[in-house]
Design a protein around this motif. Structure first.
Motif, PDB file in Angstrom:
ATOM      1  N   ARG A  82       0.753  -1.153  -0.061  1.00 32.60           N
ATOM      2  CA  ARG A  82      -0.232  -0.314   0.372  1.00 32.60           C
ATOM      3  C   ARG A  82       0.574   1.619  -0.025  1.00 32.60           C
ATOM      4  O   ARG A  82       0.763   2.035  -1.101  1.00 32.60           O
ATOM      5  N   GLU A 105      -5.570   5.917  -0.503  1.00 31.35           N
ATOM      6  CA  GLU A 105      -6.826   7.358  -0.786  1.00 31.35           C
ATOM      7  C   GLU A 105      -6.856   8.247  -0.227  1.00 31.35           C
ATOM      8  O   GLU A 105      -7.505   9.394  -0.976  1.00 31.35           O
ATOM      9  N   CYS A 163     -16.705  12.652  -0.705  1.00 37.26           N
ATOM     10  CA  CYS A 163     -15.926  11.379  -0.435  1.00 37.26           C
ATOM     11  C   CYS A 163     -15.474  11.186   1.699  1.00 37.26           C
ATOM     12  O   CYS A 163     -14.675  10.628   1.114  1.00 37.26           O
TER      13      CYS A 163
END
Length: 277
Positions: free
Chosen positions: A36, A101, A139
């Motif tokens: 990640r 994200e 979001c």
């Protein structure tokens, strides 16, 4: 009365088997986290522009540094692009949160700013429209940002801030300071937020610096100390190449002990009278 037999202690084989299973799970977790981190860094670097636009008498450079330990990467960005009227736009910002994200949301903000800047009159309107656009996608993240517009005809900088750390300036006559302009809330928090616009005519040759808080804030010293250190450094490098100034500013992050990623934009400019007589 029957006595309950005490529980049998685990054998060495049982302990080794359990330890092996836990180690494998930990390794899988660490590998997933590392994947990640690497993805976030790749997204971050691929979405940042390789160069910034310039004009005669205005030279620009930028630099980005990932988080020191990798875990907090994702979210800081910079951008620069020409506008239809011949002016140049520059922006810098910091997304709340980290990881993939945050890097992806950073990309959305950059696209939103580019889209609304084509039809907005000034940096305050750009931020206001971008804020409402980001709220519409819901979001759950927010971002600080400074948006700056350079007009090569009037030799004027106009800027607006959305909760972002102030910029810094210095001129060839030895003056320097913080650009502590009025601003609004970060993008993505409050609908219909307004962002005051500050105008500066570049009457003296000098440098203007935009940065994120990862450059000037960390465990080693607070943001006020970091900003003061950058201000002195910038004042000592007026006249240098913008890439050299950007590298010097970014070096301050090494003294802060920063754990966040960091970004810097440097604009080196001539005096207005040198350009227009």
């Amino acid at each position: 009365m029957l006595r309950r037999r005490p529980p049998r202690s685990a054998s060495a084989d049982d302990l080794l088997s359990t330890l092996g299973r836990l180690t494998a799970q930990a390794r899988e977790g660490a590998e997933l986290q590392q994947a990640r981190v690497e993805l976030a860094e790749a997204l971050q670097r691929e979405m940042l522009p390789a160069t910034l636009p310039e004009a005669p008498g205005l030279r620009a450079a930028a630099t980005y540094a990932p988080a020191r330990h990798g875990l907090d990467i994702g979210g800081d960005w910079f951008d620069g692009f020409p506008l239809a009227d011949g002016s140049l736009a520059y922006c810098i910002g910091d997304v709340q949160g980290h990881d993939v994200e945050a890097a992806a949301f950073m990309g959305q903000i950059r696209l939103a700013l580019r889209a609304v800047a084509t039809g907005a009159a000034d940096p305050g309107e750009v931020l206001s429209r971008a804020n409402d656009l980001l709220l519409s996608v819901d979001c759950g993240l927010f971002a600080t940002c400074t948006f700056l517009r350079f007009d090569p005809v009037t030799w004027e900088l106009t800027s607006a801030r959305a909760g972002h750390v102030p910029g810094l300036w210095a001129t060839a006559d030895g003056r320097f300071g913080l650009a502590e302009d009025a601003g609004g809330l970060p993008l993505g928090i409050m609908p219909a937020e307004s962002y005051p616009v500050t105008r500066r005519r570049l009457t003296k040759a000098g440098v203007f610096v935009l940065l994120t808080d990862g450059v000037v804030e960390g465990p080693s010293f607070p943001i006020e100390v970091g900003l003061a250190k950058v201000a002195r450094l910038v004042s000592d490098t007026v006249g240098a190449e913008p890439a050299d100034v950007a590298a010097g500013v970014m070096s301050v992050a090494e003294f802060t002990g920063h754990q966040d990623d960091a970004a810097v934009i440097v604009l080196c400019h001539d005096a207005a009278e040198d350009r227009h007589g």
